[in-house]
Design a protein around this motif. Sequence first.
Motif, mmCIF file in Angstrom:
data_model
loop_
_atom_site.group_PDB
_atom_site.id
_atom_site.type_symbol
_atom_site.label_atom_id
_atom_site.label_comp_id
_atom_site.label_asym_id
_atom_site.label_seq_id
_atom_site.Cartn_x
_atom_site.Cartn_y
_atom_site.Cartn_z
ATOM 1 N N ARG A 182 0.854 -1.185 0.000
ATOM 2 C CA ARG A 182 0.000 0.000 0.000
ATOM 3 C C ARG A 182 0.887 1.232 0.000
ATOM 4 O O ARG A 182 2.025 1.185 0.493
ATOM 5 C CB ARG A 182 -0.927 0.014 1.212
ATOM 6 C CG ARG A 182 -0.216 0.166 2.545
ATOM 7 C CD ARG A 182 -1.183 0.125 3.706
ATOM 8 N NE ARG A 182 -1.767 -1.197 3.874
ATOM 9 C CZ ARG A 182 -2.767 -1.465 4.717
ATOM 10 N NH1 ARG A 182 -3.303 -0.494 5.427
ATOM 11 N NH2 ARG A 182 -3.227 -2.690 4.826
ATOM 12 N N PHE A 183 0.408 2.306 -0.550
ATOM 13 C CA PHE A 183 1.141 3.571 -0.468
ATOM 14 C C PHE A 183 0.168 4.735 -0.549
ATOM 15 O O PHE A 183 -0.900 4.634 -1.142
ATOM 16 C CB PHE A 183 2.232 3.678 -1.544
ATOM 17 C CG PHE A 183 1.739 3.531 -2.947
ATOM 18 C CD1 PHE A 183 1.336 4.621 -3.699
ATOM 19 C CD2 PHE A 183 1.703 2.273 -3.541
ATOM 20 C CE1 PHE A 183 0.895 4.477 -4.997
ATOM 21 C CE2 PHE A 183 1.259 2.120 -4.852
ATOM 22 C CZ PHE A 183 0.852 3.228 -5.575
ATOM 23 N N LEU A 184 0.562 5.838 0.087
ATOM 24 C CA LEU A 184 -0.296 7.016 0.200
ATOM 25 C C LEU A 184 -0.004 7.985 -0.934
ATOM 26 O O LEU A 184 1.159 8.296 -1.207
ATOM 27 C CB LEU A 184 -0.068 7.703 1.550
ATOM 28 C CG LEU A 184 -0.941 8.926 1.857
ATOM 29 C CD1 LEU A 184 -2.401 8.505 1.996
ATOM 30 C CD2 LEU A 184 -0.457 9.600 3.145
ATOM 31 N N VAL A 185 -1.048 8.457 -1.588
ATOM 32 C CA VAL A 185 -0.919 9.474 -2.636
ATOM 33 C C VAL A 185 -1.239 10.821 -2.012
ATOM 34 O O VAL A 185 -2.327 10.988 -1.443
ATOM 35 C CB VAL A 185 -1.874 9.193 -3.812
ATOM 36 C CG1 VAL A 185 -1.792 10.309 -4.852
ATOM 37 C CG2 VAL A 185 -1.549 7.857 -4.452
ATOM 38 N N PRO A 186 -0.332 11.798 -2.076
ATOM 39 C CA PRO A 186 -0.612 13.112 -1.476
ATOM 40 C C PRO A 186 -1.870 13.735 -2.069
ATOM 41 O O PRO A 186 -2.068 13.735 -3.278
ATOM 42 C CB PRO A 186 0.635 13.929 -1.834
ATOM 43 C CG PRO A 186 1.698 12.922 -2.083
ATOM 44 C CD PRO A 186 1.003 11.734 -2.674
ATOM 45 N N GLY A 187 -2.722 14.238 -1.215
ATOM 46 C CA GLY A 187 -3.956 14.848 -1.692
ATOM 47 C C GLY A 187 -5.157 14.307 -0.955
ATOM 48 O O GLY A 187 -5.047 13.629 0.068
ATOM 49 N N GLU A 188 -6.312 14.597 -1.493
ATOM 50 C CA GLU A 188 -7.552 14.163 -0.871
ATOM 51 C C GLU A 188 -7.981 12.799 -1.386
ATOM 52 O O GLU A 188 -7.182 12.061 -1.960
ATOM 53 C CB GLU A 188 -8.634 15.220 -1.126
ATOM 54 C CG GLU A 188 -8.322 16.586 -0.527
ATOM 55 C CD GLU A 188 -9.432 17.585 -0.779
ATOM 56 O OE1 GLU A 188 -10.521 17.177 -1.240
ATOM 57 O OE2 GLU A 188 -9.208 18.782 -0.505
ATOM 58 N N SER A 189 -9.244 12.477 -1.199
ATOM 59 C CA SER A 189 -9.807 11.196 -1.612
ATOM 60 C C SER A 189 -9.529 10.890 -3.083
ATOM 61 O O SER A 189 -9.707 11.733 -3.960
ATOM 62 C CB SER A 189 -11.321 11.223 -1.385
ATOM 63 O OG SER A 189 -11.954 10.135 -2.014
ATOM 64 N N ILE A 190 -9.084 9.663 -3.369
ATOM 65 C CA ILE A 190 -8.876 9.226 -4.758
ATOM 66 C C ILE A 190 -10.191 8.626 -5.243
ATOM 67 O O ILE A 190 -10.621 7.581 -4.772
ATOM 68 C CB ILE A 190 -7.740 8.196 -4.858
ATOM 69 C CG1 ILE A 190 -6.438 8.771 -4.300
ATOM 70 C CG2 ILE A 190 -7.550 7.761 -6.307
ATOM 71 C CD1 ILE A 190 -5.325 7.752 -4.196
ATOM 72 N N ALA A 229 -7.097 10.131 -9.978
ATOM 73 C CA ALA A 229 -7.799 11.419 -9.965
ATOM 74 C C ALA A 229 -8.402 11.624 -8.579
ATOM 75 O O ALA A 229 -9.125 10.761 -8.077
ATOM 76 C CB ALA A 229 -8.885 11.451 -11.030
ATOM 77 N N SER A 230 -8.093 12.764 -7.960
ATOM 78 C CA SER A 230 -8.503 13.022 -6.588
ATOM 79 C C SER A 230 -9.599 14.083 -6.512
ATOM 80 O O SER A 230 -9.827 14.842 -7.460
ATOM 81 C CB SER A 230 -7.307 13.478 -5.748
ATOM 82 O OG SER A 230 -6.282 12.505 -5.772
ATOM 83 N N MET A 231 -10.241 14.157 -5.359
ATOM 84 C CA MET A 231 -11.319 15.128 -5.127
ATOM 85 C C MET A 231 -10.837 16.560 -5.232
ATOM 86 O O MET A 231 -11.626 17.463 -5.531
ATOM 87 C CB MET A 231 -11.923 14.895 -3.738
ATOM 88 C CG MET A 231 -12.934 13.768 -3.695
ATOM 89 S SD MET A 231 -14.471 14.190 -4.536
ATOM 90 C CE MET A 231 -15.140 15.383 -3.389
ATOM 91 N N ASP A 232 -9.548 16.802 -5.003
ATOM 92 C CA ASP A 232 -9.014 18.172 -5.067
ATOM 93 C C ASP A 232 -8.668 18.586 -6.493
ATOM 94 O O ASP A 232 -8.086 19.651 -6.711
ATOM 95 C CB ASP A 232 -7.780 18.314 -4.167
ATOM 96 C CG ASP A 232 -6.713 17.274 -4.451
ATOM 97 O OD1 ASP A 232 -6.842 16.556 -5.470
ATOM 98 O OD2 ASP A 232 -5.754 17.173 -3.665
ATOM 99 N N GLY A 233 -9.008 17.754 -7.478
ATOM 100 C CA GLY A 233 -8.763 18.095 -8.878
ATOM 101 C C GLY A 233 -7.402 17.729 -9.398
ATOM 102 O O GLY A 233 -7.062 18.040 -10.537
ATOM 103 N N VAL A 234 -6.606 17.048 -8.582
ATOM 104 C CA VAL A 234 -5.241 16.692 -8.988
ATOM 105 C C VAL A 234 -5.244 15.326 -9.675
ATOM 106 O O VAL A 234 -5.845 14.373 -9.191
ATOM 107 C CB VAL A 234 -4.302 16.663 -7.762
ATOM 108 C CG1 VAL A 234 -2.910 16.175 -8.175
ATOM 109 C CG2 VAL A 234 -4.216 18.032 -7.133
ATOM 110 N N ILE A 235 -4.580 15.263 -10.823
ATOM 111 C CA ILE A 235 -4.405 13.998 -11.541
ATOM 112 C C ILE A 235 -2.959 13.578 -11.427
ATOM 113 O O ILE A 235 -2.063 14.372 -11.703
ATOM 114 C CB ILE A 235 -4.786 14.153 -13.033
ATOM 115 C CG1 ILE A 235 -6.285 14.491 -13.150
ATOM 116 C CG2 ILE A 235 -4.475 12.877 -13.800
ATOM 117 C CD1 ILE A 235 -6.746 14.763 -14.559
#
Length: 305
Positions: free
Chosen positions: A277-285, A299-305
């Motif tokens: 497992r690993f954490l992707v910086p940002g909000e919910s994926i 693609a995350s809830m904060d609009g970051v891809i």
Amino acid sequence: MMRSEEVIPDQEVAGGIWCQAGRSQQEDSRRCEAEKETIFTTEDYSEDEEKVKEPRVRETPEDITFDAIVNSIAFHPARDVIAAGDVDGDVYVISYSCEVSGTEELWSSGHHLKSCRQLEFTQNGQELFTVSKDKSIHILDVERGKLVTKIPKAHSAAINSLKLIDENLFATGDDNGLLKVWDLRKGTSFMEMKNHDDYISDITIDQNKKILLTTSGDGTMCVFNIKRRRFDLQSEFQDGDLTSLAIMKRGSKVVCSSTEGMIYLFNWDGFGATSDRFLVPGESIDCIVPISDTILCTASMDGVI
């Protein structure tokens, strides 16, 4: 006694242009130069005109804007066309291009009464499947934009996920955690399983069209054998909702995303517990899409891809 006259050729070539020669050679010379300039100017103008006619090309297609929030998009398997479903229940099919002003809406459909949550093109690109919060399943003709099949009360709860298996079979999952596998030849579902305690967020299937996987808001992944019509196993509970999944590494790995921004990896023969497992910086994926067999796009809830 007659005076002898100098014999002058009737015509001579000047720079590739035939000019009359006679008493006023200076006038003829000026006329020849004017004709040459006219020809060269016309040629230059034609070249400029051709350049103007060439369409301007962008590096990417123009952005597409909608009146309401879009829940899902799908790419046509053979054409530069996408489909989008929004929270108002509208479905749009749009042709896109890198040429300036080359993107256009082909048609739209407002048959769903509530939010269109998922859609997918068939493998031949001739039909588009859509599912909705209104509990219905629609099949639309892509060329005409017409509704050809409607299953009005396909589930007892809002439908949240969809996966086309082949030309006859497809699967749907609802907000109560119920999975249904349908056969278009019979016009009904032949397999119904409720092994999740919350909404089914995503569905995928292996290359052999045998093992079907689902993720859920209850934080688990479930494994089903649709050939034998049975439930096989459920993974350990993970932190947060599991939102999306994909099969990668030539079928040896399953990747799941979560609302906690975590990516979970499962071995194909070890669905019970994660292998990494690993954490992707940002909000919910909210969504993951394989770009290749080893590269994944999130693609995350904060609009970051």
